[in-house]
Design a protein around this motif. Structure first.
Motif, PDB file in Angstrom:
ATOM      1  N   ASN A 123      85.171 131.617  43.859  1.00 22.97           N
ATOM      2  CA  ASN A 123      86.451 130.842  42.932  1.00 22.97           C
ATOM      3  C   ASN A 123      86.586 131.952  41.697  1.00 22.97           C
ATOM      4  O   ASN A 123      85.590 131.573  41.078  1.00 22.97           O
ATOM      5  CB  ASN A 123      86.403 129.503  42.806  1.00 22.97           C
ATOM      6  N   THR A 135      88.756 119.128  47.811  1.00 23.94           N
ATOM      7  CA  THR A 135      88.784 120.385  46.999  1.00 23.94           C
ATOM      8  C   THR A 135      87.946 120.600  45.769  1.00 23.94           C
ATOM      9  O   THR A 135      87.544 121.603  45.552  1.00 23.94           O
ATOM     10  CB  THR A 135      90.310 120.422  46.328  1.00 23.94           C
ATOM     11  N   GLN A 136      87.568 119.463  45.232  1.00 22.91           N
ATOM     12  CA  GLN A 136      86.617 119.387  44.116  1.00 22.91           C
ATOM     13  C   GLN A 136      85.227 119.797  44.453  1.00 22.91           C
ATOM     14  O   GLN A 136      84.484 120.447  43.759  1.00 22.91           O
ATOM     15  CB  GLN A 136      86.790 118.243  43.092  1.00 22.91           C
ATOM     16  N   PHE A 186      90.406 121.582  53.177  1.00 20.04           N
ATOM     17  CA  PHE A 186      90.699 121.258  51.576  1.00 20.04           C
ATOM     18  C   PHE A 186      89.718 121.764  50.706  1.00 20.04           C
ATOM     19  O   PHE A 186      89.759 122.471  49.784  1.00 20.04           O
ATOM     20  CB  PHE A 186      91.117 119.882  51.390  1.00 20.04           C
ATOM     21  N   SER A 187      88.257 121.548  51.333  1.00 19.09           N
ATOM     22  CA  SER A 187      87.174 122.068  50.764  1.00 19.09           C
ATOM     23  C   SER A 187      87.263 123.549  50.354  1.00 19.09           C
ATOM     24  O   SER A 187      86.847 124.318  49.607  1.00 19.09           O
ATOM     25  CB  SER A 187      85.743 121.691  51.330  1.00 19.09           C
ATOM     26  N   THR A 238      91.801 115.423  50.741  1.00 20.10           N
ATOM     27  CA  THR A 238      92.590 116.204  49.851  1.00 20.10           C
ATOM     28  C   THR A 238      91.652 116.487  48.644  1.00 20.10           C
ATOM     29  O   THR A 238      91.180 117.446  48.498  1.00 20.10           O
ATOM     30  CB  THR A 238      94.016 115.704  49.679  1.00 20.10           C
ATOM     31  N   TYR A 239      92.040 115.702  47.611  1.00 20.43           N
ATOM     32  CA  TYR A 239      91.813 116.035  45.990  1.00 20.43           C
ATOM     33  C   TYR A 239      90.093 116.267  46.182  1.00 20.43           C
ATOM     34  O   TYR A 239      89.678 117.156  45.665  1.00 20.43           O
ATOM     35  CB  TYR A 239      92.365 115.292  45.170  1.00 20.43           C
ATOM     36  N   ALA A 297      96.659 120.333  46.000  1.00 19.87           N
ATOM     37  CA  ALA A 297      96.448 119.213  46.766  1.00 19.87           C
ATOM     38  C   ALA A 297      97.375 118.002  46.800  1.00 19.87           C
ATOM     39  O   ALA A 297      97.567 117.232  47.733  1.00 19.87           O
ATOM     40  CB  ALA A 297      95.030 118.712  46.803  1.00 19.87           C
ATOM     41  N   GLY A 335      89.642 125.644  50.668  1.00 18.96           N
ATOM     42  CA  GLY A 335      90.897 125.957  49.694  1.00 18.96           C
ATOM     43  C   GLY A 335      90.152 125.750  48.126  1.00 18.96           C
ATOM     44  O   GLY A 335      90.764 126.746  47.427  1.00 18.96           O
ATOM     45  N   GLY A 336      89.479 124.696  48.092  1.00 15.51           N
ATOM     46  CA  GLY A 336      88.718 124.654  46.444  1.00 15.51           C
ATOM     47  C   GLY A 336      87.940 125.790  46.377  1.00 15.51           C
ATOM     48  O   GLY A 336      87.681 126.283  45.381  1.00 15.51           O
ATOM     49  N   MET A 354      91.715 125.576  44.709  1.00 11.77           N
ATOM     50  CA  MET A 354      92.834 124.623  45.213  1.00 11.77           C
ATOM     51  C   MET A 354      92.390 123.252  44.273  1.00 11.77           C
ATOM     52  O   MET A 354      91.248 122.839  44.398  1.00 11.77           O
ATOM     53  CB  MET A 354      92.633 124.245  46.644  1.00 11.77           C
ATOM     54  N   GLY A 355      93.300 122.761  43.607  1.00  9.22           N
ATOM     55  CA  GLY A 355      93.247 121.388  42.956  1.00  9.22           C
ATOM     56  C   GLY A 355      94.557 120.660  42.898  1.00  9.22           C
ATOM     57  O   GLY A 355      94.885 119.677  43.544  1.00  9.22           O
TER      58      GLY A 355
END
Length: 506
Positions: A208, A198-199, A156-157, A194-195, A169, A159-160, A165-166
């Motif tokens: 990004n 991503t942050q 997930f990291s 997850t969240y 998630a 993906g961010g 990604m935000g």
């Protein structure tokens, strides 16, 4: 001391009670309204600049250096115009903030996204395929469930970091909450992997396009330059976040009752008991087809975001299609005795679960409406606040200035959560200011991206955060009790990173 979910006040301790999120945001709107009576309006001139993303030249409107002006009347006096209590002509009024927040362009997309994706997953959950898949995964884990945490956190990291990604998630939080509760952890960990992950990836990203790319383009430096420094930064912060998550998980495993979500996780415990995790559980062709639909949708979303530039409208539609296909499969294979009308009913139930989060998003956006909006060319209070804060940074050393830039971006993120929006508003000021203060523009971008992302973990104006907490059934006030230490470590790390950047001349 406990109250029914969504009612009353939550407390940090016996002597102090924290207001509901709705009350907190209303008080912020009150403060914003008072500022309109004290702070004069100001505006900037803008110009178009070009920048490159993935070999494609794009243009963006940015603030022109040194163009700030106060709004003046015919006599040359600066104009201070307090917001009206009520506007009867469709304009801005204090009590109009709720409606104006709902229909604002920055809020309506998030609200629509929450409703559509929530409804789509409501259909998928109704089929029972996710439950069956989770039960299979839990059985396979057999004591190795701890490995799920670092694997998911890194993914997930990443993906961010790669495609911002935000919002994407949120559906995964729906899936992982019952899983982590079932293996002896809590729903907090589902939000962390997850969240939160991503942050962390978003803030330490090297590529990004929605934050680093835009900020570097506005700052006038090569887009995605300085990738080596940022890749190391991503590895360090991802490892730091993952390590703290695993440390917390080990504590919860030993003593589940210390979790801030222990009471609210009863919902997931009851759901897991209904699925019969410790008993035989059917898993047939229909379940497989639903899960394949989910997997295909994830691949489709990633492909769309990375190659086609898809954002919330397209992503929400992709998940909507997933929901319809899953519902049809559920009806055909009679999963959970599913009938045709159950598709509509489960969609409504899924959307209904996120109505509270959608209203919070609307109220939060109403804050900016009361302050006049974030358009730099329109005379507003927020433009004047921006101008004066940037002037206050003049005359300090490069290291201090860079840290203050980071702290300012962190605070400003409360008002403008969008990475692209914050870059568009702040970087035209911070980039030339960094030249005067002896700070490189690369470092100014680092201060922006770290400040833009990490406070997303606590600000109630973040629709993604509120959506994730709503899915996990965690009160925002309880989340703050847990997250302040986690965020504190990240912010200390961010300050050290910025000082390293200044010291090495990055």
């Amino acid at each position: 001391m406990s109250k029914k979910e969504g009612k009353g006040l939550k407390s940090f301790n016996k002597g102090f009670q924290v207001p509901d999120t709705y009350i907190i945001i209303f008080l912020v709107v009150v403060v914003a309204a008072l500022l309109t009576f004290l702070v004069p309006k100001g505006f900037y001139e803008t110009q178009d600049i070009s920048y490159m993303i993935n070999g494609v030249e794009k243009t963006r409107t940015v603030i022109k250096d040194g163009s700030f002006q106060y709004l003046t009347d015919d006599a040359g006096n600066v104009v201070t115009e307090g917001v009206a209590l009520f506007s009867g002509d469709g304009g801005t009024g204090f009590f109009n903030y709720m409606y104006n927040g709902i229909v604002s362009s920055s809020a309506i997309e998030i609200i629509a996204f929450l409703m559509v994706v929530g409804g789509a997953f409501g259909i998928m959950i109704r089929t029972g395929a996710i439950e069956s898949g989770l039960i299979g995964l839990i059985r396979k884990a057999k004591g190795a469930e701890k490995l799920l945490i670092p694997i998911l956190f890194v993914l997930f990291s990443l993906g961010g970091a790669v495609f911002g990604m935000g919002e994407e998630a949120l559906p995964f939080t729906m899936i992982l909450c019952p899983l982590f509760v079932a293996v002896g952890y809590d729903s907090v960990i589902a939000v962390l992997v997850t969240y939160v992950a991503t942050q962390i990836g978003f803030g330490s990203s090297w590529m990004n396009p929605f934050s680093v790319g835009i900020a570097q383009g506005i700052a006038g430096i090569d887009v995605f330059s300085g990738a080596g420094f940022r890749m190391v930064m991503w590895v360090v912060f991802t490892a730091l976040g993952c390590g703290m998550t695993m440390f917390y998980a080990s504590k919860i495993k030993k003593t589940p009752t210390i979790s801030i979500a222990y009471k609210t996780d009863a919902y997931f415990r009851e759901q897991n008991e209904k699925t019969g995790i410790d008993e035989g559980h059917s898993f047939g062709l229909g379940h497989i087809l639903v899960l394949l639909t989910l997997a295909a949708t994830v691949v489709w979303v990633v492909w769309g975001v990375m190659t086609q530039g898809y954002y919330m409208p397209e992503i929400a539609t992709q998940f909507f299609i997933m929901g319809i296909v899953s519902g049809v499969i559920g009806v055909i294979f009679k999963l959970n005795d599913m009938k045709l009308n159950d598709i509509a009913t489960s969609f409504k139930d899924g959307a209904k679960d996120l109505i509270g989060a959608a209203l919070v998003v609307a109220m939060a956006q109403g804050i900016m409406q009361v302050l006049g909006g974030s358009d730099p060319t329109t005379p507003t209070v927020i433009n004047t606040i921006m101008y004066n804060i940037s002037n206050a940074l003049s005359g300090v050393s490069g290291a201090v200035a860079a840290v203050l830039m980071y702290l300012f971006q962190s605070v400003f993120n409360f008002f403008v959560v969008s990475g692209t929006g914050q870059a568009a508003i702040t970087m035209p000021i911070m980039a030339p200011l960094s030249d005067l203060l002896g700070v490189s523009r690369q470092t100014a971008v680092v201060a922006f991206q770290l400040g833009d992302a990490f406070t997303n973990l606590i600000v109630p104006t973040s629709g993604c955060l509120i959506g994730s907490l709503a899915i996990a059934k965690i009160e925002w006030s309880n989340w703050i009790k847990f997250m302040w230490k986690f965020l504190g470590v990240l912010m200390i790390g961010a300050i050290i990173t910025i000082l390293i950047a200044v010291g090495t001349g990055f």
